[in-house]
Design an enzyme around this catalytic site. Structure first.
Site, short mmCIF file in Angstrom:
data_model
loop_
_atom_site.label_atom_id
_atom_site.label_comp_id
_atom_site.label_asym_id
_atom_site.label_seq_id
_atom_site.Cartn_x
_atom_site.Cartn_y
_atom_site.Cartn_z
N TYR A 193 0.85 -1.18 0.00
CA TYR A 193 0.00 0.00 0.00
C TYR A 193 0.90 1.24 0.00
O TYR A 193 1.42 1.64 1.05
CB TYR A 193 -0.90 0.03 1.23
CG TYR A 193 -2.03 -0.96 1.22
CD1 TYR A 193 -2.90 -1.07 0.14
CD2 TYR A 193 -2.25 -1.80 2.32
CE1 TYR A 193 -3.94 -1.98 0.14
CE2 TYR A 193 -3.29 -2.71 2.33
CZ TYR A 193 -4.13 -2.79 1.24
OH TYR A 193 -5.17 -3.70 1.24
N HIS B 259 -9.62 2.50 -0.14
CA HIS B 259 -9.37 3.43 0.96
C HIS B 259 -9.54 4.86 0.45
O HIS B 259 -8.74 5.74 0.76
CB HIS B 259 -7.96 3.24 1.53
CG HIS B 259 -7.73 1.90 2.12
ND1 HIS B 259 -6.46 1.35 2.28
CD2 HIS B 259 -8.58 0.97 2.63
CE1 HIS B 259 -6.56 0.15 2.83
NE2 HIS B 259 -7.83 -0.10 3.05
N ASN C 56 -4.36 1.92 6.71
CA ASN C 56 -5.81 1.92 6.70
C ASN C 56 -6.35 3.14 7.44
O ASN C 56 -5.96 3.43 8.57
CB ASN C 56 -6.32 0.64 7.38
CG ASN C 56 -5.70 -0.60 6.76
OD1 ASN C 56 -4.49 -0.78 6.86
ND2 ASN C 56 -6.50 -1.42 6.13
#
Length: 573
Positions: free
Chosen positions: A414, A496, A543
């Site tokens: 990510y 996200h 996150n």
């Protein structure tokens, strides 16, 4: 209607159709109407009701967890006050049946009580200070957010041991990978004890789980709000648009989505009432567009539509703001490795035919394999890359047991905080939002950071004895692999999403990027606010759930501190 909590026996249709059980909107007014019961909406609704204000929280989807009378569950949960949303081992089921997704967002989103926090993996840790200090404007820096961080984590402590018996289960993959990270010089941390240690570090994943069940805002902020007489919750009630004259909002127009949903117009308290949009990056943007707020070309699409054209606010009252023009998401890149020590647990099979001993351990003791968040996450690791443009980019590595074989692990890179690429969303004639410009690797320095980060991680993982590479193959360069994955939503989406209604002091009506001001109030209005991931100027390190909870507490304070808007005041668009 007492409390307004509505029940549904199956997944709701989200088409806006009329149902026999629908309830006409009543004449009651509210000090605050909050649209969307996700990470931002639940928290802000609780804080506003705590202050003694009358609050209505609107959710377009059905109930979710057992606490709030959700009913979606496999047969082995019959007779319990548990649903699919409560049991960690069933979290991954959303990828099997898609319920309760939203059909009009263009990406997967949770249209259910709790929104994303009801359907996601419940990963949860304190934001890195850079998430605030690099991304956010004055007044929203890490020092400003410290007391709200403390407040959120006092209410939702989180845990890295979800089983009630204090044991960790299915740790074979974690143990295998962590030994390799240790050899590579990584430091083990407890994620929520070390928010600044997010470089060359790893941790057991932390979750908003308590006593073996999903916790988070649904089992904290929503529970306290719901206990108050000044709070009401309507589910199955889809907001079509806000009703306004100039810059002053008088209420919202809702459509029944099934169950006992509501239809009609619900008004705020005349003169002092406010509406807060918390429908998520896509849902909030759609509501703003349908309410005559956004870029003129997009508003013309709404004006020309068969559904909204006849009821849309007149063009002389449009507010031209860059809604949808600064969206961002983590750049997701999946790699896969295999190791003979990895054990794949059949979480999908647990839906209809769980292992008997595991089922009994969960039902009787809230312990065992079904307290493990599907599909067995961990470890979580963090690295940083010094970009070719001089900017630092943060990477979170999320490891899970799934892939092309029973001994495979998928590891998602990510690429997040510090990226400069941005995308855009708009609305179509059928009122569905869509991504028209994907925010992935549009900047050369972002792409190089993804390549450099992957190359480094391949070196770290190579220290694991017995590891074999699935993707990229051992002979494929990191650059070739990154270039082989299309920079599209289909290939890179981490879900996200942030940024469609960016916060800032640079008023978007006069050339700035901001849609809302430092109080989260929409520019050009006096009583319309946005409190969700839409306001984030950039993506977080990892996150974003915890950061949204924290931002919502902060926003509630800012909103409550404002003087009441003047009744009928009109802002020139």
């Amino acid at each position: 209607m007492a409390k307004g909590l509505l029940f549904l026996a199956a997944a709701a249709s989200l088409t806006g159709s009329t149902f026999a059980a629908c309830t006409p909107a009543d004449s009651k007014t509210y000090d605050y109407i909050v649209v969307g019961s996700g990470a931002g909406g639940i928290v802000v609704a609780d804080k506003l009701s705590e202050a003694g204000k009358s609050v209505l929280l609107l959710e377009r989807g059905p109930p979710s967890t057992g606490k709030f009378n959700g009913t979606q569950k496999p047969s082995w949960l019959s007779g319990t006050n548990l649903t699919r949303y409560d049991v960690p081992g069933l979290f991954n089921q959303i990828w099997a049946d898609g319920v309760p997704s939203c059909p009009d967002t263009g990406v997967q989103a949770g249209c259910v009580l709790g929104g994303g926090v009801a359907v996601n993996s419940a990963l949860y840790w304190k934001p890195h200070p850079d998430d605030w200090d690099v991304n956010f404007p004055t007044g929203w820096k890490s020092t400003d957010m410290a007391k709200y961080t403390d407040s959120v984590f006092s209410r939702i402590p989180g845990t890295y041991i979800p089983s009630k018996d204090g044991k960790l289960y299915l740790q074979q993959a974690y143990d295998t990978v962590s030994k390799g990270l240790d050899s590579a010089g990584f430091k083990y941390v407890v994620a929520n004890d070390a928010p600044t240690s997010k470089n060359m570090s790893y941790a057991h994943p932390a979750f908003y789980i308590a006593n073996g069940e999903r916790h988070g805002p649904l089992r904290s902020y929503l529970e306290t709000a719901y206990a108050r007489s000044n709070f009401a919750l309507y589910t199955d009630s889809n907001v079509r648009r806000v009703v306004r004259t100039g810059g002053h909002v008088t209420g919202v127009e809702v459509q029944c989505n099934g169950g006992n949903g509501h239809s009609g117009t619900i008004n705020v308290t005349p003169g002092t009432g406010r509406v807060i949009l918390a429908a998520g990056t896509f849902g909030t943007a759609r509501l703003l567009f349908r309410s005559g707020i956004g870029p003129t070309d997009i508003l013309n699409v709404v004006k020309g539509s068969s559904t909204d054209g006849s009821t849309m606010i007149s063009t002389d009252q449009w507010i031209n703001l860059p809604v949808g023009s600064n969206v961002n998401d983590h750049v997701g890149t999946d790699i896969q490795i295999s190791h003979p020590n990895v054990v794949n647990y059949d979480f999908y099979g647990a839906w209809s035919n769980p292992v008997s001993a595991d089922k009994d351990a969960y039902l009787n003791k809230r312990s065992g394999a079904l307290t493990v968040v599907a599909p067995n996450l961990g470890p979580i690791a963090w690295t940083m890359v010094n970009g070719t443009d001089g900017k630092v980019r943060h990477i979170q590595w999320q490891m899970r047991v799934e892939g092309r074989s029973n001994t495979a692990m998928t590891i998602t890179q990510y690429l997040g905080m510090g990226t400069t690429s941005r995308g855009k969303i708009d609305i179509q004639a059928n009122m569905n939002t869509r991504v028209v410009t994907a925010p992935y690797l549009r900047d050369a320095a972002d792409k190089q950071a993804a390549i450099d980060g992957l190359e480094a991680m391949r070196g770290y993982l190579s220290k694991i004895s017995g590891v074999s590479w699935i993707t990229p193959t051992a002979s494929q360069t990191s650059q070739a692999f990154i270039n082989s994955v299309p920079a599209t939503v289909a290939s890179r989406n981490s879900n996200h999403w942030v940024g469609s209604a960016t916060i800032g002091s640079d008023d978007g009506r006069t050339g700035g990027k901001a849609v809302v001001d430092l109080d989260t109030k929409v520019y050009g209005t006096d009583n319309l606010f946005v409190v969700d991931a839409s306001i984030f100027p950039g993506i977080t390190t990892g996150n974003p759930s915890a950061a949204i909870f924290i931002a919502a507490e902060k926003a509630a304070d800012r909103i409550l501190a404002l003087a009441a808007p003047a009744q009928g005041r009109r802002f020139k668009a």
